[in-house]
Scaffold this motif. Structure first.
Motif, PDB file in Angstrom:
ATOM      1  N   ARG A 181      -0.523   3.144   4.548  1.00 11.00           N
ATOM      2  CA  ARG A 181       0.330   2.371   5.590  1.00 11.00           C
ATOM      3  C   ARG A 181       0.195   3.067   7.026  1.00 11.00           C
ATOM      4  O   ARG A 181       0.241   2.508   7.750  1.00 11.00           O
ATOM      5  CB  ARG A 181       1.664   2.083   5.210  1.00 11.00           C
ATOM      6  N   TYR A 182       0.389   4.310   6.842  1.00 15.94           N
ATOM      7  CA  TYR A 182       0.577   5.196   8.155  1.00 15.94           C
ATOM      8  C   TYR A 182      -0.707   5.826   8.670  1.00 15.94           C
ATOM      9  O   TYR A 182      -1.006   6.514   9.534  1.00 15.94           O
ATOM     10  CB  TYR A 182       1.667   6.151   7.977  1.00 15.94           C
ATOM     11  N   TYR A 190       2.982  14.834   8.675  1.00 14.84           N
ATOM     12  CA  TYR A 190       1.673  14.065   8.324  1.00 14.84           C
ATOM     13  C   TYR A 190       0.623  14.862   8.560  1.00 14.84           C
ATOM     14  O   TYR A 190       0.795  15.848   9.665  1.00 14.84           O
ATOM     15  CB  TYR A 190       1.520  12.580   8.958  1.00 14.84           C
ATOM     16  N   ILE A 234       1.130  11.865   3.963  1.00 10.67           N
ATOM     17  CA  ILE A 234       2.428  12.289   4.119  1.00 10.67           C
ATOM     18  C   ILE A 234       2.637  13.806   3.448  1.00 10.67           C
ATOM     19  O   ILE A 234       1.893  14.066   2.312  1.00 10.67           O
ATOM     20  CB  ILE A 234       3.242  11.255   3.507  1.00 10.67           C
ATOM     21  N   GLN A 235       3.136  14.822   3.966  1.00  5.91           N
ATOM     22  CA  GLN A 235       3.436  16.100   3.317  1.00  5.91           C
ATOM     23  C   GLN A 235       4.915  16.144   2.850  1.00  5.91           C
ATOM     24  O   GLN A 235       5.447  15.300   3.159  1.00  5.91           O
ATOM     25  CB  GLN A 235       3.037  17.182   4.375  1.00  5.91           C
ATOM     26  N   LYS A 236       5.201  17.268   2.237  1.00  6.26           N
ATOM     27  CA  LYS A 236       6.447  17.375   1.540  1.00  6.26           C
ATOM     28  C   LYS A 236       7.563  17.331   2.490  1.00  6.26           C
ATOM     29  O   LYS A 236       8.602  16.764   2.148  1.00  6.26           O
ATOM     30  CB  LYS A 236       6.530  18.599   0.565  1.00  6.26           C
ATOM     31  N   ARG A 269       0.799  -1.079  -0.181  1.00  2.65           N
ATOM     32  CA  ARG A 269       0.064   0.071   0.020  1.00  2.65           C
ATOM     33  C   ARG A 269       0.858   1.175   0.040  1.00  2.65           C
ATOM     34  O   ARG A 269       2.030   1.153   0.398  1.00  2.65           O
ATOM     35  CB  ARG A 269      -0.800   0.038   0.946  1.00  2.65           C
ATOM     36  N   TYR A 270       0.436   2.386  -0.617  1.00  3.10           N
ATOM     37  CA  TYR A 270       1.379   3.524  -0.439  1.00  3.10           C
ATOM     38  C   TYR A 270       1.137   4.068   0.845  1.00  3.10           C
ATOM     39  O   TYR A 270       0.499   3.873   1.671  1.00  3.10           O
ATOM     40  CB  TYR A 270       0.231   4.556  -1.340  1.00  3.10           C
ATOM     41  N   THR A 271       2.404   4.780   1.233  1.00  8.34           N
ATOM     42  CA  THR A 271       2.600   5.301   2.355  1.00  8.34           C
ATOM     43  C   THR A 271       1.472   5.845   3.093  1.00  8.34           C
ATOM     44  O   THR A 271       1.290   5.585   4.370  1.00  8.34           O
ATOM     45  CB  THR A 271       3.562   6.685   2.120  1.00  8.34           C
ATOM     46  N   LYS A 316       5.538  12.289  12.666  1.00  7.41           N
ATOM     47  CA  LYS A 316       5.215  10.567  12.328  1.00  7.41           C
ATOM     48  C   LYS A 316       5.224   9.910  13.829  1.00  7.41           C
ATOM     49  O   LYS A 316       4.125   9.224  13.988  1.00  7.41           O
ATOM     50  CB  LYS A 316       6.036  10.028  11.349  1.00  7.41           C
ATOM     51  N   GLU A 355       8.202   4.656  15.328  1.00 10.51           N
ATOM     52  CA  GLU A 355       9.264   5.236  16.129  1.00 10.51           C
ATOM     53  C   GLU A 355      10.641   4.895  15.484  1.00 10.51           C
ATOM     54  O   GLU A 355      10.899   3.917  14.686  1.00 10.51           O
ATOM     55  CB  GLU A 355       9.164   4.586  17.455  1.00 10.51           C
ATOM     56  N   THR A 356      11.626   5.590  15.878  1.00  4.96           N
ATOM     57  CA  THR A 356      13.151   5.411  15.362  1.00  4.96           C
ATOM     58  C   THR A 356      13.715   4.229  15.801  1.00  4.96           C
ATOM     59  O   THR A 356      13.102   3.749  17.113  1.00  4.96           O
ATOM     60  CB  THR A 356      13.909   6.738  15.478  1.00  4.96           C
ATOM     61  N   LYS A 358       5.484   0.045  16.390  1.00  4.54           N
ATOM     62  CA  LYS A 358       6.998   0.197  16.321  1.00  4.54           C
ATOM     63  C   LYS A 358       7.506   1.182  15.156  1.00  4.54           C
ATOM     64  O   LYS A 358       8.380   1.807  15.114  1.00  4.54           O
ATOM     65  CB  LYS A 358       7.713  -1.027  16.636  1.00  4.54           C
ATOM     66  N   ASN A 359       6.525   0.941  14.195  1.00  2.00           N
ATOM     67  CA  ASN A 359       7.078   1.514  12.749  1.00  2.00           C
ATOM     68  C   ASN A 359       6.883   3.096  12.895  1.00  2.00           C
ATOM     69  O   ASN A 359       7.260   3.630  12.035  1.00  2.00           O
ATOM     70  CB  ASN A 359       6.321   0.836  11.622  1.00  2.00           C
TER      71      ASN A 359
END
Lengths: 103, 804
Positions: free
Chosen positions: B553-554, B564, B558-560, B548-550, B610, B801-802, B798-799
């Motif tokens: 998935r989130y 988000y 998503i912004q430039k 799936r596109y970003t 994010k 977080e860094t 978890k995805n």
């Protein structure tokens, strides 16, 4: 050049990615379908898009902003686009699954 | 919960059996403890790709379908290099040649077939092999290192592929055939002769109408003697004269056999608890040797074993394609013109193109294509559907001519200055495209796209690019059949029909079976396959989030700058002071740089980091607004009869009902709805995908509107009286759109493409509407709120977080 322990293979989903920051630089770690882990600078050469958020197809990632396709081994943008990003050496301990990135 | 799992034993680690297991694991992952025996010392591999390995197109490790890690992760016990030698069907146990005894509740025989070896004197000499498995492949490669001359007996599909591989390995290859012309089971004489000429040009030699009598040589093969007394020299002889189902084990164990193991429509043999499928099985008198039928059989058996209701297998119509580089051959159905049939032929000896269609009672029953097989998949689906082709026979034979652009457009394009931008998304000028066609040598839209990126994003400028191509390339334009992306030449309808026919269940499987050019596809085909599979198998398919596109998935846009935006669900655009307060507090707490009303009357919190997303969702404690997906976005409403002096109906409650009804629905493109309370249309319902306008005593239903790049006003679908009817028609329309439109095709384009009348006709009968409504309800009953899910599952969270 230092070798840094950044996590375990299981922390990253297959065909997914995780990021971390070193010296103000964001690095994206990708785990490919065959289990290989690769590290690149998390910045598309086009407009700086976060590659970590892109779709992973084989050994390439599609930038989520404008669909540039970057090879994760070489950091090179695929034709017709031109550009390159930094890649980093990754070692994975086969027993523990620990990921080491040389920066 | 921990009811004992039943024991399932699969004999044969090939494509048919393992594919069935994959299917079963999806339907009922907890049902069985699975053991697999395979004679070959490899995990499951794609046997149809062996010819590509031999011809140098693929490496051995690239044709593995399921690696050992997969068996391990699925908890399957795999005995590689073990041959099952007997079955005790009374005690339900199987025995392997290496002493393993495995008890079973259900036993599947998928033992495949063996190459048919001619029993002529000398057939046991060194250097006489078949072309069936990796071992044979390796033997050919090894032989080519020290020997020169090869003979392939049999000029069928397999024989020619073997011969091409041997040529690639540098051997001198002679193909011996008993018949007068080659591939006689798939081709008519004309196509066969053209094929032979092409292969001869590649260096293959043919000895036709020759029957082999004996293999010459002492220990190793030296040559071949024919019944007419002539001989031919050979250092290697490959027998490719056919296959026979491998039924030895079944025969010994009392399972009823004829040519293959006899099975009924549910793949059951005569012995309870023993099933068979694939090349070893014989169903209604036919033992298939192709991949599609065995996939269809596997799908039926998997459902049977999973306890899912299933209609039996009723047999397959098959098609064949020759996988030899530089030669395109396709054949399907009955090509030999049975009595009462008519045929149409097109033959061009200069270009090397031959086409033949066989028609009986206005139905296409067979096709042979040589040189240009682009129409193969399309023709095959017409053969299977048994639809009437009356009146369009010639169109099918000659292919649909590409739209010729009008001369007025040509003039306009000619006059256009070089620096004018054609592709606004990627900033490609007319001059750049002209150069790509001229000095760059591009002669198709696909090449221009690859070379300049023109028309690579939204595709809106494609007609202009085509026009320029016509203008500058003129006669040398090649009309390339374009698939859904660069990875395939198949279009949407062909892909969907193949998924249905072969009951393909995963993205990977589709790519594998339909021979994708890129192993893992691209950012275009992956999301579309994911959508089609989810649409076709709403109850069985597991959504593939990595395809799936970003944004999807989130679950935020998503912004430039990599931040988000968050849009909570506000049904019908109606909120409350306390909800507003909560949104305001969360926005303050997370330092949201901008709060904005969206075009659909919702609140957008822009510029969110994010890592803050899950926490924000948690504190908002509101459902996701799905402002980021190919899904129902919002239902815009006006005030309607609740407050407005003109309102004829309660548009607010209608809007809320619709938004709740279709919340979280996956669709080919994003979907926006609106409900206006009177014909003044304050909610702008006539530029929405589905618009509802209240009139006195009823509701007008509109479809196919869009307020985006190409503004399009809706077409009126119908007028209904009750609220229930509005929901019924909206359900039927949306489901019909889900089933028929291409991925990423908004309703506006779809309605224009298929015509509003075809949609009206499809939704005309109440019975059909209710069937569509039933299907959309099944889909909707399985959705969950993605925000809540991520909040609750650390594996998903978890995805955000860094890593360190």
């Amino acid at each position: 050049m230092t070798k840094k322990l950044v996590g375990k293979v299981t922390d990253i989903d297959t065909r997914g990615s995780r990021t971390f920051i070193v010296n103000d630089m964001e690095i994206a770690l990708f785990r490919l379908s065959d289990g290989e882990v690769l590290a690149v600078e998390n910045k598309c050469p086009h407009k700086g898009g976060a590659l970590s958020e892109g779709m992973v197809c084989g050994t390439k990632v599609h930038c989520p902003l404008h669909d540039w396709k970057i090879d994760l081994h070489s950091g090179v943008a695929m034709d017709p686009d031109k550009g390159c990003i930094n890649t980093f050496e990754v070692e994975v301990d086969p027993n523990s699954g620990s990921i080491y990135v040389t920066i | 919960m921990t009811a004992a799992r039943k024991k399932l034993v699969l004999v044969g680690n090939g494509m048919a059996g393992v594919r069935m297991i994959e299917h079963l694991l999806k339907l009922n992952p907890e049902g069985y403890e699975i053991t697999i025996f395979g004679s070959e010392p490899y995990p499951n591999y794609n046997r149809i790709m062996l010819s590509s390995v031999l011809a140098g197109g693929a490496k051995m490790n690239e044709i593995i379908i399921n690696d050992l890690e997969w068996y391990h992760s699925q908890g399957i016990k795999l005995h590689m290099g073990h041959t099952v030698i007997s079955i005790d069907s009374e005690r339900r146990k199987v025995y392997s040649d290496k002493g393993i005894v495995a008890p079973y509740d259900e036993l599947i025989l998928a033992t495949g077939s063996n190459p048919f070896m001619l029993s002529i004197p000398g057939a046991d000499k060194e250097g006489v092999i078949a072309f069936r498995d990796i071992k044979d492949c390796q033997m050919m490669q090894k032989t080519a290192e020290s020997f020169k001359k090869a003979i392939v007996i049999g000029a069928g599909l397999l024989g020619l592929e073997a011969a091409r591989g041997l040529l690639h390995l540098g051997m001198e290859v002679t193909v011996v055939h008993i018949h007068d012309y080659i591939m006689e089971r798939q081709l008519d004489e004309a196509a066969s002769i053209m094929l032979r000429r092409e292969l001869e040009a590649q260096g293959m030699r043919f000895l036709l109408h020759k029957q082999s009598e004996a293999i010459l040589g002492k220990k190793r093969v030296k040559g071949l003697l024919f019944t007419d007394g002539s001989t031919a020299d050979a250092d290697l002889i490959v027998m490719a004269v056919g296959i026979k189902p491998n039924v030895e084990l079944a025969k010994k164990s009392g399972v009823q056999i004829n040519r293959g193991i006899i099975v009924n429509d549910y793949m059951e043999t005569n012995i309870p608890g023993i099933f068979a499928l694939g090349e070893c099985a014989e169903h209604r008198g036919i033992a298939y040797g192709l991949v599609a039928p065995l996939y269809e059989q596997g799908a039926v058996l998997a459902k049977r074993l999973a306890g899912v209701k299933v209609e039996g297998y009723t047999g397959s119509v098959t098609s064949t394609k020759l996988k030899v580089s530089g030669v395109d051959v396709f054949s399907a159905g009955q090509f030999a013109e049975p009595a009462g049939s008519r045929s149409l032929r097109y033959q061009d000896e200069i270009e090397g193109v031959y086409k033949k269609l066989v028609i009986q009672d206005d139905v296409l029953i067979g096709a042979v294509l040589f040189g240009d097989t682009g129409d193969g998949a399309g023709l095959f689906s017409i053969i299977k559907n048994k639809e009437s082709v009356k009146g369009r026979e010639k169109e099918l034979l000659l292919g649909i001519s590409a739209d010729v652009l009008s001369s007025t457009q040509g003039n306009r394009l000619e006059a256009m200055p070089d620096d004018e931008i054609i592709c606004g998304c990627n900033g490609v000028s007319k001059g750049t495209i002209a150069e790509a066609i001229g000095s760059g040598g591009c002669n198709s839209v696909g090449q221009i796209k690859a070379c300049t990126k023109a028309s690579a994003s939204c595709g809106g400028c494609k007609p202009l690019v085509e026009g320029l191509l016509q203008l500058y390339a003129g006669d040398s334009v090649t009309v390339v059949k374009e698939g859904i992306c660069g990875c395939t030449t198949l279009n949407r309808d062909e892909i969907v029909s193949e998924i249905k026919r072969m009951k393909l269940m995963t993205v990977k499987e589709v790519m594998n079976v339909l021979e994708w050019g890129q192993e893992e596809g691209c950012a275009k085909c992956r999301p579309s396959l994911n959508y089609y599979l989810g649409m076709l198998w709403p109850e069985d398919y597991v959504d593939e989030k990595e395809s799936r596109y970003t944004n999807e998935r989130y679950h935020a846009n998503i912004q430039k700058d990599g931040t988000y935006s968050v849009v909570p669900r506000i049904y019908g655009g109606v909120t409350s002071p306390s909800e507003l307060k909560k949104i305001a507090e969360v926005a303050e707490k997370f330092d949201v740089p901008m709060v904005k009303f969206t075009g659909g009357q919702r609140l957008d919190l822009l510029g969110v980091k994010k890592e803050d997303l899950p926490k924000m969702w948690e504190e908002l404690d509101m459902p996701s607004g799905h402002a980021y997906g190919k899904t129902l976005r919002t239902v815009k409403t006006c005030v309607g009869s609740t407050f407005c002096r003109f309102g004829t109906q309660d548009s607010i409650s209608m809007g809320i009902t619709l938004e709740k009804q279709f919340e979280r629905l996956n669709t080919p493109g994003k979907v926006k709805l609106a409900v206006s309370g009177c014909p003044r249309n304050c909610a702008e319902a006539t530029i929405k995908d589905f618009g509802v306008v209240a009139i006195d005593g009823g509701w007008e239903l509109h479809i196919g509107g869009n307020g985006g790049v190409h503004v399009r006003a809706t077409d009126l679908l119908c007028v209904v009286k009750t609220e229930d009817e509005v929901v019924e028609w909206a359900s039927a329309f949306l489901q019909y759109y889900r089933e028929e439109a291409g991925w990423n095709e908004r309703t506006a384009h779809w309605v224009e493409r298929v015509g509003v009348d075809s949609i009206k006709k499809a939704l005309e009968s109440r019975e059909e509407r209710l069937a569509l409504k039933g299907r959309i309800e099944t889909v909707l009953s399985r959705t969950t709120d993605p925000w809540k899910q991520i909040i609750n599952e650390s594996e998903l969270r978890k995805n955000f977080e860094t890593i360190t």
